[in-house]
Structures are given as structure tokens and as C-alpha cells.
Design a protein around this motif. Structure first.
Motif, PDB file in Angstrom:
ATOM      1  N   GLU A 551       0.863  -1.115  -0.062  1.00  0.00           N
ATOM      2  CA  GLU A 551      -0.084   0.197   0.184  1.00  0.00           C
ATOM      3  C   GLU A 551       0.787   1.412   0.033  1.00  0.00           C
ATOM      4  O   GLU A 551       0.487   2.167  -0.610  1.00  0.00           O
ATOM      5  N   HIS A 552       1.872   1.170   0.850  1.00  0.00           N
ATOM      6  CA  HIS A 552       2.835   2.500   0.794  1.00  0.00           C
ATOM      7  C   HIS A 552       3.981   2.253   0.074  1.00  0.00           C
ATOM      8  O   HIS A 552       5.086   3.042   0.335  1.00  0.00           O
ATOM      9  N   ASP A 553       3.941   1.198  -0.771  1.00  0.00           N
ATOM     10  CA  ASP A 553       5.480   1.068  -1.522  1.00  0.00           C
ATOM     11  C   ASP A 553       5.164   1.963  -2.987  1.00  0.00           C
ATOM     12  O   ASP A 553       4.192   2.286  -3.131  1.00  0.00           O
ATOM     13  N   MET A 554       6.273   2.161  -3.722  1.00  0.00           N
ATOM     14  CA  MET A 554       6.222   2.972  -4.835  1.00  0.00           C
ATOM     15  C   MET A 554       5.923   1.858  -5.837  1.00  0.00           C
ATOM     16  O   MET A 554       6.186   0.729  -5.967  1.00  0.00           O
ATOM     17  N   SER A 555       5.019   2.452  -6.707  1.00  0.00           N
ATOM     18  CA  SER A 555       4.218   1.531  -7.900  1.00  0.00           C
ATOM     19  C   SER A 555       5.506   1.235  -8.861  1.00  0.00           C
ATOM     20  O   SER A 555       6.373   1.959  -8.912  1.00  0.00           O
ATOM     21  N   ALA A 556       5.243   0.116  -9.239  1.00  0.00           N
ATOM     22  CA  ALA A 556       6.038  -0.485 -10.219  1.00  0.00           C
ATOM     23  C   ALA A 556       6.439   0.561 -11.707  1.00  0.00           C
ATOM     24  O   ALA A 556       7.561   0.803 -12.149  1.00  0.00           O
ATOM     25  N   ASN A 557       5.238   1.280 -12.015  1.00  0.00           N
ATOM     26  CA  ASN A 557       5.328   2.273 -13.139  1.00  0.00           C
ATOM     27  C   ASN A 557       6.205   3.470 -12.815  1.00  0.00           C
ATOM     28  O   ASN A 557       6.935   3.783 -13.510  1.00  0.00           O
ATOM     29  N   LEU A 558       5.908   3.816 -11.576  1.00  0.00           N
ATOM     30  CA  LEU A 558       6.824   5.024 -11.143  1.00  0.00           C
ATOM     31  C   LEU A 558       8.415   4.727 -10.914  1.00  0.00           C
ATOM     32  O   LEU A 558       9.186   5.515 -11.392  1.00  0.00           O
ATOM     33  N   ALA A 559       8.459   3.404 -10.527  1.00  0.00           N
ATOM     34  CA  ALA A 559       9.936   3.151 -10.617  1.00  0.00           C
ATOM     35  C   ALA A 559      10.523   3.133 -11.891  1.00  0.00           C
ATOM     36  O   ALA A 559      11.709   3.344 -11.910  1.00  0.00           O
ATOM     37  N   ARG A 560       9.654   2.599 -12.865  1.00  0.00           N
ATOM     38  CA  ARG A 560      10.246   2.638 -14.377  1.00  0.00           C
ATOM     39  C   ARG A 560      10.390   4.166 -14.685  1.00  0.00           C
ATOM     40  O   ARG A 560      11.466   4.419 -15.528  1.00  0.00           O
ATOM     41  N   VAL A 561       9.817   4.824 -14.448  1.00  0.00           N
ATOM     42  CA  VAL A 561       9.653   6.313 -14.888  1.00  0.00           C
ATOM     43  C   VAL A 561      11.010   7.086 -14.340  1.00  0.00           C
ATOM     44  O   VAL A 561      11.780   7.751 -15.015  1.00  0.00           O
ATOM     45  N   LEU A 562      11.213   6.534 -13.086  1.00  0.00           N
ATOM     46  CA  LEU A 562      12.460   7.235 -12.320  1.00  0.00           C
ATOM     47  C   LEU A 562      13.615   6.798 -13.046  1.00  0.00           C
ATOM     48  O   LEU A 562      14.663   7.358 -13.527  1.00  0.00           O
ATOM     49  N   LYS A 563      13.677   5.391 -13.403  1.00  0.00           N
ATOM     50  CA  LYS A 563      14.956   4.738 -13.879  1.00  0.00           C
ATOM     51  C   LYS A 563      15.084   5.314 -15.313  1.00  0.00           C
ATOM     52  O   LYS A 563      16.249   5.379 -15.763  1.00  0.00           O
ATOM     53  N   SER A 564      14.128   5.620 -16.009  1.00  0.00           N
ATOM     54  CA  SER A 564      14.288   6.074 -17.471  1.00  0.00           C
ATOM     55  C   SER A 564      14.686   7.412 -17.603  1.00  0.00           C
ATOM     56  O   SER A 564      15.393   7.707 -18.556  1.00  0.00           O
ATOM     57  N   VAL A 565      14.797   8.029 -16.292  1.00  0.00           N
ATOM     58  CA  VAL A 565      15.177   9.426 -16.486  1.00  0.00           C
ATOM     59  C   VAL A 565      16.586   9.522 -15.599  1.00  0.00           C
ATOM     60  O   VAL A 565      16.957  10.458 -15.475  1.00  0.00           O
TER      61      VAL A 565
END
Length: 638
Positions: A551-565
Motif C-alpha cells: 500500500e505504501h510502496d512505490m508503484s512499479a510504473n513510477l519506478a520505471r519512470v524514475l529509472k528512465s530519467v
């Protein structure tokens, strides 16, 4: 002091040549635009001198009367637009005239369609005002000297727009810039005084600077003409924003917007206000129809023009509107700010804060009215600026609720990928007993719409917001509720449907976990550190498995967005939820070969990653396992 001859011939960049060619081809049907653009540039140059002269009045060089002059030479076939503004140094000519700003140039060219109407609009977005001279001229000469430099520091730039230009040091007695257009043979209509006066009245009447032309003398034939040319002002020359709203036509507002924004299209909407009292100022703000190509350029400044008592102070003042409204163009004219105001002073000025707050409310009000009364126009606005507006809830806490009401989304109840559904509309359609606004984030509209996480929501007819813009993760991390309704990700934590949940489903899940506990445990041991745990799912109807984070973890999509930049994202172990009613899970449970069990469990895990838009750490291993299973099936079938 004599001028040292210094002439060089330089090549345009390839992109510049393409843009020049396009300008000439696509704007031929609206030739008059060239004069508007050149007058607008001259006006900007004069205003910049007025601002710099606040701290150094020597820049006026004894000539404080700023003006723009238009001269024609019928014998030479030239039209000249002159100003006595700030002027340009040789370096500035090279940077601003010899090349087109690199920001967005390639993207601009990639967006060209070949459709002349659409490409004409794109040119307006890109802003190539000076180059519009080539619509009517086959050669352009620019002679300029920056205010404060000696006469020997003049510079002459010349080009036929076909690939190269010359740059030469010349002597120029007066400051400012002369743009000399050598008109094409079939464009000599622009040597007629009446034609030019009509264009100025149409496009530049509002320019708050005198636009002068030679006074016409209609005496008897043979009557002696005055030796010294006499000039007269041919535009109204009053600041449009200071006039009464009832005296200004829609067309005048649109023409002023095109002048101030260097745009080729009319705005979608505008707001004109005069505030009196302890803080007196006038604002005229416009919402453009299209986003500029540098909207996402971090280095590019955005904002409105600031005037103090009709004196131009600075351009693109980002302190007068919040960053998420950086697309807004226009002017603010304050009565009680110091004339020597600087960007640093603006940062700590309470009056500026008051103006900023008022401007924000006015723009939001304009957008609310458009969304309510002109939904088609608002849809067009959203397609251009929606991603920018989504930055608002994080930036502007005071107006979070109003901004949220303006947001638009695609949902499981809408067709296609267009974002047209509001949160208010979603709430109206909520099922009886539904207490939350459900959403899913993904890296593409298709990944969001076809996610296995949505299966139970489709089964129960519960609408889900489909969020696929990069900024959406930032949005939902700050917009956690709207009108008392919590926003809930469908990919995080235990599925909480509240009163919509079936007691039978929960009971069936608990019973299944008891009956198939050994299967879940074996899968957990097989997957090891890749997962937090493996559990039965109430989300899935048709798919065999999906991944869920805490519930309080970073979503997989946000993790991918951060890594992409290039940013680090914390490593989180997902939970694998499985559909125990699915044939693949039943087949897995019946498997007695430990190696095949492990391979099938890994395939299910990898498929769950792919289904939510993730990338596999070892794609080749996944392909190998899949091929092996397929071959085994073929052999068994044989």
C-alpha cells in the motif's frame, strides 16, 4: 574611429534551411503576416531598450523618443522596417538571426505533415517571425547597432535564404535595427503606402509605440515637395490593455494576442481585468490554442510581460503565474511597483504574490467556464496543455480542489484513449456503496486498459481511471482525495472494494488459500527473493497471475519512470497474486516434476511482469523456458 572590414560568409544549419523553405511555401496565402512580425520584433527591441535605460539612460544616446518607421523605395523595390530600439551586436546577430533557436527544431520538422494549413499553424507555434520576411522578399538585409556601442560596431547581415548568409562589420550612426526587404517581382504591391497602412491598422494598431510612415502630400502637379521627409503616426499607439473593455473588439483582442505571443492563431480564451484599491494593476491574460515546442524545455523561460505604468520592465516573468500555468501569455501593468524592479525583487515582493494569486484564480475561472460552456474547446485545450495542468495539485495546495475539477482522464467506461472524463463525472457514475475513486497507472494507454488488475472491476461494473502520462504518478502522489472521495490504486495492497465486495468472494479466497496452501508455499520457495509472498487473488477473473506492491510502496510504473530519467528507485519486492481457478494454476498444482514446476512458475511470474508493462531482467531465459514448455506440450500431444 574607422570601421575595420570584417566580412564572412557562413552556411545556415540544415534545419534552418528546411524551416526557411517551409515558411516560404506554407504562408504564401497570408503574406501580410510578415509586416506584423517585423513590427512586433521592432516593438520588442524598443521595449528592451526602455528597460535597460532605467539603469543607464546613456543608452538613449540623446534620442529618448522610441519609434518604428516603415520606408518604401519604389525605384530600388525595397521595403524597410526600422526601429531605434536596443539593437544587436555582431554576436547577437549570429545567435538570433544566423541560426534558429535549436530548442525543438528537429521536433518541429518531424511534426510537419505536408498539409499547408496545419503546417502554417505549426510555424506559428515554433515562432519564426523574422524569417516570415522571405514570404515576400528574395533577399533580406539587416543592419543593426547595439545601443551603447560606437558607430563602428554596426553589423550587416544579408541572405537570400537559400543556404548561406554574409556577416559584415559596418558603420551605423544611430542605434537600433533596419530590416531591408528586397521584394520579389510579384510582391511589389507592398510598396504601396495605402496597402501598408491598411496592414498596420489591421495587425499593429495596438502596438504601444508610434509606427510612422512618410506623410503623403497630394498638392498640385509640379508643386515642390518638402526636402526633409515628414513622418506621421499610422497606428493608434495606445496600450490596448489600458482601454475600456467595452471599446475593444474580439478581433482587436485576438490581434493583440498574436502580437504579444508571436502566434499565428487566435487564442482559445482571454481575461481582461482592472484592479483598483491598495494594489492597482491591469492584467490581460490569454490561453493559447496550441502549446509551443519548448513547453517542456527546462531552460526556456515562460510567463507574461510585466509593465509598470505602461513602461515595459521585463519579458516572460514566471513569478506572475505559477509554473503549471506557464502556457498563459499576456501582460500585467502595475501602478505601484518601482520602475527598477528586478527578478530578484519580484521573488520577495508581496504585491507580486497578490497579483500571482489573482492571476491564478482568473485563469482557473476562464478554464472552468470553458469546460462548462465550451466542452469541445476545452477538449482541444486539454489535449495541448493537460499534462502541464496535472502538475498543479502538487504545486498549488490552495487551489488543489479547483485544479482537480479541471482534470480529465480516460476511463474504463470511455471509448478510445482521449482524456475527456472529469472526476465530478466519475463521482456521479459511482455505484451505490462505492466510496473510492479507483485508478491504475501504466506506461501506455493500452497497458492500462488491458491490465489484469482491472478484471474484477469490469466484472462488477466499477469504473477505473486509466492514467498513462508520466506526470500521472506525480499527480496521484499529491492528489489523494477529491470531494471526500479517496483515490485508490488498483495495483497496491489488498483489494478493498468496501461495500462492493462480495462476502462469498472473500470466503472463497480464504478457503482456497487453506486448500491450496502447499501450492502457494511451493511457488514462493521457487521464486525466492523475487517476490514478497504468493497469495490467492480476488482481483483476477480471466488471467492466471498479477503483481501487487504494498500500500505504501512505490508503484512499479513510477519506478520505471524514475529509472528512465536516470534516477534511482528503491527496490521493492512485489506480491504475486494467482487465480487458483485458472487452468494453468490447476495444471501447475498437478505437476510432479520439480524442474517443470519451477519453469512454469517462472513463466507465470514473467508474464505478470510483462502484463503490467515491466521489463524482464533476462528475456532470453523467459523465451527459452517458454519454448521448452511448448515443445513438451507438442511431444505430449503427439
Amino acid at each position: 574611429m574607422t570601421v575595420e572590414a570584417h566580412k564572412e560568409t557562413l552556411e545556415f544549419k540544415a534545419e534552418v534551411s528546411q524551416v526557411l523553405d517551409l515558411v516560404i511555401r506554407s504562408l504564401y496565402s497570408n503574406k501580410e503576416i510578415f509586416l506584423r512580425e517585423l513590427v512586433s520584433n521592432a516593438s520588442d527591441a524598443a521595449e528592451k531598450l526602455r528597460f535597460e535605460a532605467l539603469s543607464d539612460d546613456g543608452l538613449y544616446e540623446g534620442d529618448p523618443q522610441l519609434r518604428i518607421r516603415i520606408e518604401v523605395d519604389r525605384e530600388a523595390g525595397t521595403l524597410t522596417v526600422s526601429d531605434n530600439g536596443i539593437g544587436l551586436s555582431r554576436q547577437e546577430v549570429t545567435e538570433t538571426i544566423g541560426s534558429i533557436a535549436s530548442s525543438g527544431t528537429r521536433r518541429f520538422l518531424e511534426n510537419l505533415s505536408g498539409d499547408q494549413t496545419r503546417d502554417s499553424n505549426l510555424i506559428g507555434q515554433f515562432g519564426v517571425g523574422f524569417y516570415s520576411a522571405y514570404i515576400v522578399a528574395d533577399r533580406v538585409t539587416l543592419i543593426s547597432r547595439r545601443a551603447g556601442l560606437g558607430p563602428e560596431h554596426g553589423v550587416c547581415w544579408e541572405s537570400d535564404g537559400r543556404g548561406s548568409y554574409t556577416l559584415e562589420t559596418v558603420e551605423k550612426a544611430s542605434r537600433g535595427t533596419d530590416v531591408i526587404l528586397h521584394l520579389k517581382e510579384d510582391e511589389k504591391e507592398f510598396l504601396d503606402s495605402w496597402r501598408l497602412r491598411a496592414i498596420i491598422a489591421k495587425f499593429s494598431d495596438h502596438v504601444a509605440l508610434p509606427v510612422e510612415m512618410r506623410k503623403e502630400h497630394y498638392g498640385e502637379e509640379g508643386e515642390e515637395q518638402p526636402e526633409t521627409p515628414e513622418y506621421e503616426q499610422v497606428n493608434r499607439g495606445t496600450a490596448l490593455w489600458m482601454r475600456n473593455k467595452s471599446e475593444i473588439s474580439e478581433e482587436e483582442y485576438h490581434d493583440f494576442y498574436k502580437h504579444v505571443a508571436h502566434d499565428f492563431e487566435a487564442p482559445l480564451a482571454y481575461s481582461h481585468n482592472r484592479v483598483e484599491g491598495t494594489n492597482e494593476y491591469t492584467s490581460l491574460l490569454f490561453v493559447p490554442k496550441r502549446a509551443p515546442f519548448d513547453m517542456w524545455d527546462r531552460e526556456q523561460k515562460h510567463g507574461v510581460k510585466l509593465y509598470v505604468r505602461r513602461v515595459f520592465i521585463m519579458d516572460e516573468v514566471d513569478k506572475l503565474t505559477p509554473h503549471y500555468l506557464r502556457f498563459v501569455k499576456g501582460v500585467v501593468d502595475a501602478d505601484d511597483l518601482p520602475l527598477n524592479v528586478s527578478r530578484e525583487i519580484l521573488q520577495h515582493n508581496r504585491k507580486i504574490d497578490t497579483i500571482r494569486q489573482a492571476n491564478t484564480k482568473r485563469v482557473l475561472g476562464v478554464l472552468e467556464a470553458m469546460a462548462r460552456d465550451e466542452p469541445e474547446n476545452y477538449g482541444a485545450f486539454w489535449d495541448e496543455f493537460g499534462r502541464v495542468l496535472k502538475e498543479g495539485p502538487a504545486e498549488d495546495f490552495a487551489n488543489k480542489e479547483r485544479i482537480a475539477g479541471l482534470l480529465r482522464f480516460a476511463t474504463t467506461a470511455s471509448e478510445g484513449d482521449a482524456q475527456r472524463e472529469s472526476l465530478d463525472g466519475y463521482i456521479e457514475r459511482m455505484q451505490e456503496g462505492q466510496e473510492k475513486i479507483y485508478f491504475i497507472t501504466a506506461d501506455s494507454p493500452a497497458a492500462a486498459r488491458h491490465s489484469p488488475h482491472l478484471e474484477v472491476f469490469r466484472k462488477k461494473g466499477v469504473e477505473v481511471l486509466l492514467l498513462s502520462d508520466r506526470v500521472d504518478e506525480w499527480l496521484v502522489s499529491h492528489l489523494t482525495e477529491y470531494k471526500g472521495k479517496t483515490l485508490q490504486s488498483v495495483t497496491k495492497g489488498d483489494l478493498d472494494l468496501g461495500e462492493l465486495a462480495d462476502a462469498e468472494d472473500q470466503a472463497a479466497k480464504e478457503k482456497a488459500e487453506e486448500e491450496h496452501g502447499s501450492l502457494l508455499e511451493q511457488m514462493k520457495q521457487t521464486l525466492g527473493e523475487q517476490v514478497e509472498t504468493v497469495r490467492a487473488s480476488t482481483r483476477l477473473v480471466d488471467s492466471p497471475a498479477c503483481l501487487v506492491v504494498g500500500e505504501h510502496d512505490m508503484s512499479a510504473n513510477l519506478a520505471r519512470v524514475l529509472k528512465s530519467v536516470g534516477q534511482d528507485a528503491p527496490e521493492t519486492k512485489p506480491t504475486l497474486e494467482v487465480n487458483l481457478e485458472h487452468p494453468l494454476l490447476k495444471r501447475l498444482e498437478a505437476e510432479t516434476d520439480d524442474e517443470r514446476f519451477a519453469e512454469l512458475a517462472m513463466v507465470l511470474f514473467d508474464q505478470a511482469q510483462l502484463a503490467e508493462g515491466g521489463q524482464l531482467e533476462d528475456p532470453a531465459a523467459f523465451v527459452g523456458r517458454l519454448n521448452k514448455l511448448m515443445l513438451n506440450m507438442m511431444v505430449s500431444g503427439g
